[in-house]
Write a protein that holds these residues in place. Structure first.
Motif, PDB file in Angstrom:
ATOM      1  N   UNK A 130       0.687  -1.080   0.048  1.00  0.00           N
ATOM      2  CA  UNK A 130      -0.056  -0.095   0.046  1.00  0.00           C
ATOM      3  C   UNK A 130       0.927   1.264   0.075  1.00  0.00           C
ATOM      4  N   UNK A 131       1.794   1.249   0.622  1.00  0.00           N
ATOM      5  CA  UNK A 131       2.872   2.269   0.943  1.00  0.00           C
ATOM      6  C   UNK A 131       4.006   2.588  -0.383  1.00  0.00           C
ATOM      7  N   UNK A 132       3.876   1.564  -1.393  1.00  0.00           N
ATOM      8  CA  UNK A 132       5.026   1.663  -2.411  1.00  0.00           C
ATOM      9  C   UNK A 132       4.934   3.133  -3.232  1.00  0.00           C
TER      10      UNK A 132
ATOM     11  N   UNK B 249      11.454   0.710  -8.533  1.00  0.00           N
ATOM     12  CA  UNK B 249      10.738   0.763 -10.077  1.00  0.00           C
ATOM     13  C   UNK B 249       9.833   2.019 -10.021  1.00  0.00           C
ATOM     14  N   UNK B 250       9.112   2.114  -8.899  1.00  0.00           N
ATOM     15  CA  UNK B 250       8.100   3.094  -8.831  1.00  0.00           C
ATOM     16  C   UNK B 250       8.793   4.446  -8.775  1.00  0.00           C
TER      17      UNK B 250
ATOM     18  N   UNK C 299      12.973 -12.752   3.777  1.00  0.00           N
ATOM     19  CA  UNK C 299      14.222 -11.715   2.779  1.00  0.00           C
ATOM     20  C   UNK C 299      13.742 -11.663   1.357  1.00  0.00           C
ATOM     21  N   UNK C 300      13.237 -12.649   0.974  1.00  0.00           N
ATOM     22  CA  UNK C 300      12.654 -12.434  -0.566  1.00  0.00           C
ATOM     23  C   UNK C 300      11.383 -11.571  -0.543  1.00  0.00           C
ATOM     24  N   UNK C 301      10.775 -11.657   0.580  1.00  0.00           N
ATOM     25  CA  UNK C 301       9.583 -10.899   0.391  1.00  0.00           C
ATOM     26  C   UNK C 301       9.818  -9.367   0.429  1.00  0.00           C
ATOM     27  N   UNK C 302      11.031  -8.958   1.223  1.00  0.00           N
ATOM     28  CA  UNK C 302      11.346  -7.762   1.455  1.00  0.00           C
ATOM     29  C   UNK C 302      12.179  -7.216   0.104  1.00  0.00           C
ATOM     30  N   UNK C 303      12.840  -8.162  -0.162  1.00  0.00           N
ATOM     31  CA  UNK C 303      13.483  -7.721  -1.642  1.00  0.00           C
ATOM     32  C   UNK C 303      12.423  -7.615  -2.822  1.00  0.00           C
ATOM     33  N   UNK C 304      11.382  -8.195  -2.834  1.00  0.00           N
ATOM     34  CA  UNK C 304      10.374  -7.968  -3.874  1.00  0.00           C
ATOM     35  C   UNK C 304       9.638  -6.496  -3.550  1.00  0.00           C
ATOM     36  N   UNK C 305       9.375  -6.248  -2.228  1.00  0.00           N
ATOM     37  CA  UNK C 305       8.651  -5.026  -2.166  1.00  0.00           C
ATOM     38  C   UNK C 305       9.611  -3.882  -2.549  1.00  0.00           C
ATOM     39  N   UNK C 306      11.000  -3.903  -2.099  1.00  0.00           N
ATOM     40  CA  UNK C 306      12.021  -3.086  -2.483  1.00  0.00           C
ATOM     41  C   UNK C 306      12.157  -2.761  -3.671  1.00  0.00           C
ATOM     42  N   UNK C 307      12.096  -3.821  -4.411  1.00  0.00           N
ATOM     43  CA  UNK C 307      12.521  -3.795  -5.684  1.00  0.00           C
ATOM     44  C   UNK C 307      11.257  -2.985  -6.642  1.00  0.00           C
ATOM     45  N   UNK C 308      10.091  -3.187  -6.196  1.00  0.00           N
ATOM     46  CA  UNK C 308       8.945  -2.540  -6.660  1.00  0.00           C
ATOM     47  C   UNK C 308       8.995  -0.750  -6.161  1.00  0.00           C
ATOM     48  N   UNK C 309       9.527  -0.459  -5.041  1.00  0.00           N
ATOM     49  CA  UNK C 309       9.759   0.738  -4.719  1.00  0.00           C
ATOM     50  C   UNK C 309      10.509   1.378  -5.564  1.00  0.00           C
TER      51      UNK C 309
ATOM     52  N   UNK D  76      11.807   5.237  -9.708  1.00  0.00           N
ATOM     53  CA  UNK D  76      12.549   5.893 -10.955  1.00  0.00           C
ATOM     54  C   UNK D  76      11.680   6.175 -12.324  1.00  0.00           C
ATOM     55  N   UNK D  77      10.350   5.606 -12.185  1.00  0.00           N
ATOM     56  CA  UNK D  77       9.404   5.933 -13.078  1.00  0.00           C
ATOM     57  C   UNK D  77       9.761   4.683 -14.215  1.00  0.00           C
ATOM     58  N   UNK D  78      10.183   3.705 -13.905  1.00  0.00           N
ATOM     59  CA  UNK D  78      10.360   2.235 -14.811  1.00  0.00           C
ATOM     60  C   UNK D  78       9.267   1.654 -15.182  1.00  0.00           C
ATOM     61  N   UNK D  79       8.013   1.922 -14.284  1.00  0.00           N
ATOM     62  CA  UNK D  79       6.792   1.011 -14.527  1.00  0.00           C
ATOM     63  C   UNK D  79       5.816   2.011 -14.541  1.00  0.00           C
ATOM     64  N   UNK D  80       4.862   1.715 -15.598  1.00  0.00           N
ATOM     65  CA  UNK D  80       3.524   2.638 -16.070  1.00  0.00           C
ATOM     66  C   UNK D  80       2.436   2.421 -14.950  1.00  0.00           C
ATOM     67  N   UNK D  81       2.486   1.106 -14.316  1.00  0.00           N
ATOM     68  CA  UNK D  81       1.519   0.835 -13.608  1.00  0.00           C
ATOM     69  C   UNK D  81       0.164  -0.022 -14.080  1.00  0.00           C
ATOM     70  N   UNK D  82       0.475  -0.319 -15.370  1.00  0.00           N
ATOM     71  CA  UNK D  82      -0.392  -1.214 -15.934  1.00  0.00           C
ATOM     72  C   UNK D  82      -0.067  -2.705 -16.514  1.00  0.00           C
ATOM     73  N   UNK D  83       1.558  -3.083 -16.013  1.00  0.00           N
ATOM     74  CA  UNK D  83       2.003  -4.274 -16.572  1.00  0.00           C
ATOM     75  C   UNK D  83       1.107  -5.360 -15.976  1.00  0.00           C
ATOM     76  N   UNK D  84       1.216  -6.362 -16.674  1.00  0.00           N
ATOM     77  CA  UNK D  84       0.568  -7.864 -16.217  1.00  0.00           C
ATOM     78  C   UNK D  84       1.702  -8.137 -15.184  1.00  0.00           C
ATOM     79  N   UNK D  85       3.160  -8.105 -15.261  1.00  0.00           N
ATOM     80  CA  UNK D  85       3.920  -9.049 -14.492  1.00  0.00           C
ATOM     81  C   UNK D  85       3.833  -8.221 -13.119  1.00  0.00           C
ATOM     82  N   UNK D  86       3.507  -6.890 -13.109  1.00  0.00           N
ATOM     83  CA  UNK D  86       3.292  -6.339 -11.673  1.00  0.00           C
ATOM     84  C   UNK D  86       2.122  -6.657 -11.134  1.00  0.00           C
TER      85      UNK D  86
END
Length: 570
Positions: A111-113, A261-262, A249-259, A264-274
């Motif tokens: 929610x905080x990403x 990308x968000x 650790x993997x959960x933290x790494x996942x959320x940090x990775x999304x943070x 940096x503007x590298x994701x638009x927010x409509x990607x299926x993988x996201x």
């Protein structure tokens, strides 16, 4: 001498009269009986009137097909173990686990990403790469699996197996070009070979399998790979407790990775993988017993992605491209989102309910899901998660929202009465030509949801109703009959996970010790299959509250206790 005036038989009465099986004079808009009893007079729509004959025939066929299942209820109850107590199913939680859960909930909410400007990062110590042979010799993926009932050991010696079973070779087949560390390869192996097969029902079309939809995307999107490994580590932690901190650790790494990308503007927010990663995170958090508050925040984040995808759909339609949700990948992910959303409506707190999209939004998504992607003998093969329960889910969304917002006004009573008529009219013709038990799993699950929603709707319209009411007990016994035909184990796929929701609701109305033993056993067996010990514990706490003699058996009144409901991880 024939009568001068032929007595006409009433074919279409108002719904309150039909419900009470009373003769209706069919006076519009308010019939005589409803006028006398001050009842809201609700009439079937034109479509419902036209479909009445077919529904009656379909109901008769369904009742005939169901007869063999219903008569087995007594035998099922008699075969249950004599004693199943709360001590058998609730495990003590260590202080370390409590701290970990608090940390996950406070620091790692999706929610905080969007509000994070500076993403945190985690330093991962390099444990060194192993060659395929070293990995293969060290790791036995079959260790710790349920033992065979045969006297001979069922253990598999990895050194005697073909090298084609190597975990390293397997993940490289699915995701070429990846070089993973030792613990990463282990976790990914469990995701690809175990976890991925317990989050879709066995009746799903193979085109919707994760290996054909989401898995190929992980090669290019590191956060998605991290959530894969977090899910695999969770599965492995059932047998090896050392995987619990690795899962974290993997959960933290996942959320940090999304943070990152968000920010940096590298994701638009409509990607299926996201969107897919969010659905996996929700499922994983449920298995870990994370509170409904965090789950709803994840769902809200997913809802923002859905809005972006619907906007993209409008744009792509004008450009001649295939829009989201009209691909196999998009369909399975959207259906997963609608499922999690539907379940959260009843169990979340009042505060969190305000964060959920309202029912009209979900109804629009249901209409998208009802549009077939490909031709099939079985129409609901286009719905990989809900199957033939897609229509019941549409009703369940409305029923649960009505329960959460119910006020005794004529309009809401009229709405509830119309929903009751629609729910009771739904029947599924059970085609006996399909011998596969998986086909029957889908039908039985749809009826589980129907009966659970029937209990909830009766409680909504008649708040003082007791669990011993014949209508309520008829639903409880139907749930027992249907769920007893679904076998726990890997062959049932995610059916066990999906059953938690209707079983949790129906179990609140269990009044005899035999019924309660059955619900405890079902929750336990289905939760074990999905390695959801924390999820089992939360439902058992819900049951024990509803069945507590100290609280004078709250039963279905537990549905109104927001704290108890919100603490249940479904």
């Amino acid at each position: 001498m024939p009568n001068a005036r032929a007595k006409l038989r009433s074919k279409i009465g108002c719904m309150p009269c039909r419900k009470k099986k009373k003769k209706c004079d069919e006076a519009h808009p308010l019939c005589n009986r409803c006028s006398r009893t001050h009842t809201v007079c609700v009439w079937p729509t034109a479509d419902e009137q036209m479909d009445r004959r077919f529904r009656k025939k379909r109901a008769a066929l369904a009742a005939e097909a169901n007869r063999d299942i219903v008569i087995k209820v007594d035998q099922t109850l008699q075969q249950l173990p004599e004693t199943i107590t709360i001590q058998n199913v609730i495990r003590p939680v260590s202080e370390d686990t409590k701290l970990m859960e608090v940390k996950e909930e406070d620091d790692w909410s999706l929610y905080q990403i969007k509000d994070q400007k500076r993403p945190n990062t985690i330093e991962i110590q390099n444990s060194g790469m192993l060659t395929p042979v070293e990995f293969y010799q060290d790791y036995n993926p079959y260790e710790g699996l349920h033992s065979s009932s045969d006297e001979e050991s069922n253990e598999v010696d990895p050194m005697k197996m073909s090298l084609s079973f190597s975990p390293i070779k397997t993940y490289k087949d699915w995701l070429p070009g990846l070089d993973l560390e030792y613990f990463e390869a282990k976790a990914l192996f469990h995701f690809l070979h175990d976890y991925a097969f317990i989050i879709l029902p066995p009746y799903s079309d193979q085109r919707f399998c994760l290996h054909n939809t989401l898995v190929p995307m992980a090669s290019e999107h590191k956060p998605l790979l991290d959530i894969f490994m977090a899910c695999g580590a969770h599965y492995a932690s059932h047998y090896d407790k050392s995987f619990k901190p690795i899962r974290q650790m993997f959960s933290e790494r996942y959320v940090n990775g999304l943070k990152s990308l968000m920010a940096s503007g590298d994701v638009k927010g409509d990607e299926e993988w996201l969107f897919g990663g969010v659905q996996l995170m929700i499922g994983l958090d449920k298995l870990k017993g994370t509170s409904t508050t965090t789950i709803v925040k994840h769902i809200q984040f997913g809802a923002s992605l859905v809005r972006q995808q619907l906007l993209k759909k409008k744009l792509t339609l004008g450009m001649g491209r295939t829009p989201p949700h009209e691909t196999v990948e998009g369909r399975s992910l959207l259906e997963s989102f609608v499922y999690h959303y539907t379940v959260a409506i009843l169990f979340c707190s009042d505060e969190m309910l305000k964060l959920l999209p309202h029912s009209h939004v979900a109804s629009e998504l249901i209409r998208i899901l009802e549009t077939p992607l490909f031709e099939s003998e079985i129409p609901w093969a286009n719905n990989p998660l809900m199957g033939c329960a897609i229509e019941i889910f549409a009703l369940a969304i409305k029923i649960q929202w009505l329960f959460r917002t119910m006020e005794p006004t004529p309009e809401q009573i009229s709405t509830g009465t119309a929903l009751l008529f629609e729910l009771e009219s739904w029947e599924m013709f059970e085609d006996n030509t399909h011998k596969s038990p998986y086909f029957q799993y889908a039908i039985n699950y749809a009826y589980l949801v129907k009966h659970a929603m029937h209990i909830l709707l009766i409680k909504t319209l008649r708040p003082q109703v007791h669990e011993t009411d014949p209508e309520i007990q008829q639903d409880v016994m139907a749930v027992i009959a249907r769920s007893s035909t679904i076998q726990a184990g890997d062959s049932s796929g995610s059916t066990g996970n999906l059953m938690f929701w209707p079983l949790a609701i129906s179990g609140l109305a269990a009044v005899t010790e035999e019924q309660r033993k059955f619900f405890r056993q079902r929750i336990w067996s289905m939760g074990e299959q999905a390695h959801g010990e924390a999820k089992i514990d939360s439902v058992m706490v819900l049951y024990e509250y509803a069945w507590s003699i100290e609280r004078n058996y709250p039963g279905l009144n537990t549905l109104h206790n927001r704290q108890v409901m919100a603490d249940c991880s479904i």
